[in-house]
Enzyme design. Sequence first.
Site, PDB file in Angstrom:
ATOM      1  N   ASN A   8      26.695   9.737  31.066  1.00  0.00           N
ATOM      2  CA  ASN A   8      25.572   9.962  29.476  1.00  0.00           C
ATOM      3  C   ASN A   8      25.945  10.999  29.432  1.00  0.00           C
ATOM      4  OD1 ASN A   8      23.506   9.685  28.618  1.00  0.00           O
ATOM      5  ND2 ASN A   8      22.301   9.643  29.718  1.00  0.00           N
ATOM      6  N   ARG A  90      26.835   5.136  28.497  1.00  0.00           N
ATOM      7  CA  ARG A  90      24.993   5.056  28.252  1.00  0.00           C
ATOM      8  C   ARG A  90      25.048   5.330  26.054  1.00  0.00           C
ATOM      9  NH1 ARG A  90      19.334   8.038  29.728  1.00  0.00           N
ATOM     10  NH2 ARG A  90      18.286   6.347  28.255  1.00  0.00           N
ATOM     11  N   HIS A 179      15.833   2.154  26.279  1.00  0.00           N
ATOM     12  CA  HIS A 179      15.326   2.337  27.614  1.00  0.00           C
ATOM     13  C   HIS A 179      15.583   0.768  28.125  1.00  0.00           C
ATOM     14  CE1 HIS A 179      12.029   5.253  27.188  1.00  0.00           C
ATOM     15  NE2 HIS A 179      13.175   6.502  27.604  1.00  0.00           N
ATOM     16  N   ASN A 210       9.888  11.993  30.119  1.00  0.00           N
ATOM     17  CA  ASN A 210      10.214  12.832  29.173  1.00  0.00           C
ATOM     18  C   ASN A 210       9.429  11.714  27.431  1.00  0.00           C
ATOM     19  OD1 ASN A 210       9.512  15.748  29.222  1.00  0.00           O
ATOM     20  ND2 ASN A 210      11.386  15.839  29.710  1.00  0.00           N
ATOM     21  N   ARG A 240       6.947  14.218  22.212  1.00  0.00           N
ATOM     22  CA  ARG A 240       6.896  13.022  20.680  1.00  0.00           C
ATOM     23  C   ARG A 240       5.108  12.426  20.625  1.00  0.00           C
ATOM     24  NH1 ARG A 240      11.087   9.856  22.798  1.00  0.00           N
ATOM     25  NH2 ARG A 240      13.564  10.859  22.630  1.00  0.00           N
ATOM     26  N   ASN A 334       6.926  10.026  40.486  1.00  0.00           N
ATOM     27  CA  ASN A 334       5.930  10.763  41.000  1.00  0.00           C
ATOM     28  C   ASN A 334       4.259  11.301  41.102  1.00  0.00           C
ATOM     29  OD1 ASN A 334       8.409  11.930  42.208  1.00  0.00           O
ATOM     30  ND2 ASN A 334       9.453  12.038  39.757  1.00  0.00           N
ATOM     31  N   GLU A 383      19.269   3.707  36.388  1.00  0.00           N
ATOM     32  CA  GLU A 383      20.410   3.175  35.026  1.00  0.00           C
ATOM     33  C   GLU A 383      22.230   3.416  35.134  1.00  0.00           C
ATOM     34  OE1 GLU A 383      17.737   6.335  33.023  1.00  0.00           O
ATOM     35  OE2 GLU A 383      17.556   4.913  31.463  1.00  0.00           O
TER      36      GLU A 383
HETATM   37  P1  ADP Z   1      13.605  11.953  30.742  1.00  0.00           P
HETATM   38  O1  ADP Z   1      14.500  11.039  31.641  1.00  0.00           O
HETATM   39  O2  ADP Z   1      12.772  11.193  29.663  1.00  0.00           O
HETATM   40  O3  ADP Z   1      13.686  13.299  30.266  1.00  0.00           O
HETATM   41  P2  ADP Z   1      12.657  11.975  33.841  1.00  0.00           P
HETATM   42  O4  ADP Z   1      12.218  10.515  33.414  1.00  0.00           O
HETATM   43  O5  ADP Z   1      12.765  12.984  33.987  1.00  0.00           O
HETATM   44  O6  ADP Z   1      12.701  12.706  32.245  1.00  0.00           O
HETATM   45  O7  ADP Z   1      10.659  12.356  33.311  1.00  0.00           O
HETATM   46  C1  ADP Z   1      10.386  14.057  33.258  1.00  0.00           C
HETATM   47  C2  ADP Z   1       8.700  14.162  33.647  1.00  0.00           C
HETATM   48  O8  ADP Z   1       8.856  13.496  34.944  1.00  0.00           O
HETATM   49  C3  ADP Z   1       7.995  15.393  33.256  1.00  0.00           C
HETATM   50  O9  ADP Z   1       6.938  15.174  32.211  1.00  0.00           O
HETATM   51  C4  ADP Z   1       7.958  16.308  34.309  1.00  0.00           C
HETATM   52  O10 ADP Z   1       6.598  16.799  34.135  1.00  0.00           O
HETATM   53  C5  ADP Z   1       7.209  14.859  35.393  1.00  0.00           C
HETATM   54  N1  ADP Z   1       7.969  14.660  36.642  1.00  0.00           N
HETATM   55  C6  ADP Z   1       8.694  15.025  37.931  1.00  0.00           C
HETATM   56  N2  ADP Z   1       8.467  15.378  38.702  1.00  0.00           N
HETATM   57  C7  ADP Z   1       6.685  15.285  38.819  1.00  0.00           C
HETATM   58  C8  ADP Z   1       5.636  15.386  39.824  1.00  0.00           C
HETATM   59  N3  ADP Z   1       6.116  15.621  41.089  1.00  0.00           N
HETATM   60  N4  ADP Z   1       4.621  15.309  39.018  1.00  0.00           N
HETATM   61  C9  ADP Z   1       4.139  14.580  38.058  1.00  0.00           C
HETATM   62  N5  ADP Z   1       4.546  14.467  37.287  1.00  0.00           N
HETATM   63  C10 ADP Z   1       6.078  14.776  37.299  1.00  0.00           C
END
Ligand code: ADP
Length: 395
Positions: A8, A90, A179, A210, A240, A334, A383
């Site tokens: 990636n 990716r 996604h 995110n 966003r 999470n 992924e």
């Molecule tokens: P991306 O891959 O799109 O950058 P991720 O899938 O890693 O994003 O997700 C990031 C998000 O997950 C953030 O908003 C982060 O706060 C949230 N996150 C990660 N761990 C926790 C947790 N323990 N409780 C709540 N939110 C969480």
Amino acid sequence: MYKTMAINAGSSSLKWKCYEMPEEKVIASGIVERIGLKESLFSIDYNEGQAFNMVINIDTHEVAVEMLLEQLIDLAIIEDYSEITGVGHRVAAGGESFADSVLITEGDLKEIERLAELAPLHNPANAMGIRAFKQVLPDIASVAVFDTSFHQTMAKEQYLYSIPIEYYEKHHARRYGYHGTSHKYVSQRAAEILNKPVEKLKLISCHLGNGASVCAVEGGKSVVTSMGFTPMAGLTMGTRSGDIDVSLLPYLMEKENISDLNDMMTILNKESGLKGLSGFSSDMRDLFEQEEENERATLALRIFEDRVKKYIGAYAATMNGVDAIIFTAGIGENAIQTRHNIISGLGFLNVVIDADENNCRGIEKRISAKESGVDVLLIPTDEELMIARDIERLR
Ligand code: ADP
């Protein structure tokens, strides 16, 4: 035994996982950050717990790839490059050109670069990663896996915007969705967990990270998804805005004295969503920490939940039913409270959450109550595994 690598590549980073195949076992993973800047960070996790870290200047993706391959040998993760049978990349945008992953030809690579008009930040970086590996390992199968491909099954009714149809015919202005690899993976896993053929299921997949999107999956195919022409559309995200009334753009540009549309787009991409609403963070964990005392944090959390809930309701209507709702990605895997609040607002769909089962993070499990008419599943996304499988399928 042989190895494949899932890559990636970002504009200044390169994330990777090395699999032993056909066992699908991750034997090493790593990231190179700050490529092209001073003091790049190079790290590898391997041997189930060992780590290798280095701070060194890495000027280009090609140098990053060379270093990475050398370290794989130095750390005895592989003995020889000939063990690597394929590298999968990716790629963000495949437009209407790629309805499936491909074994990359020079023509494909040019097309990926041309499609930078859909994903100006991502596609050029993805292409750079592909070229870097081709340069260093020219004889190895090189596969591209697109975030958009899974959604190429959408019908015209779903992918067309209600604007003059010539804009679609002349310029391919339409919904593409993103996604896709994640939505595809979790919907396949859901069918396995539910022990039913995916062809018979109506699923709603919520990829909440995110970047965040919801996807209606019927019979294993994407019917519609919340991201659009670009990943800007749909849910409230980390930074966003998600869906807004486009008339706000000229209005706000005038009120705020913003003369350049690009500046306005940057605000909608980078300063909006949870960050814009809370005024202090795009990270869900920070918002939870301040939920008690900070009204804006609470508001951001409730708006996020509301938008996910609305899309689930809409997509249940689109498919005229839903068998299972899936949560995945950072927030989906999470944020216990977020899942709870979303599902608790969907009683009209005869879906009931089990608060005890839901009290968990990052594991694959059913979190709906026994009496729920709709299954709710927590499925960590993977992924990279999908990329490794596509290398196997295509090489
Ligand atoms: P991306 O891959 O799109 O950058 P991720 O899938 O890693 O994003 O997700 C990031 C998000 O997950 C953030 O908003 C982060 O706060 C949230 N996150 C990660 N761990 C926790 C947790 N323990 N409780 C709540 N939110 C969480």
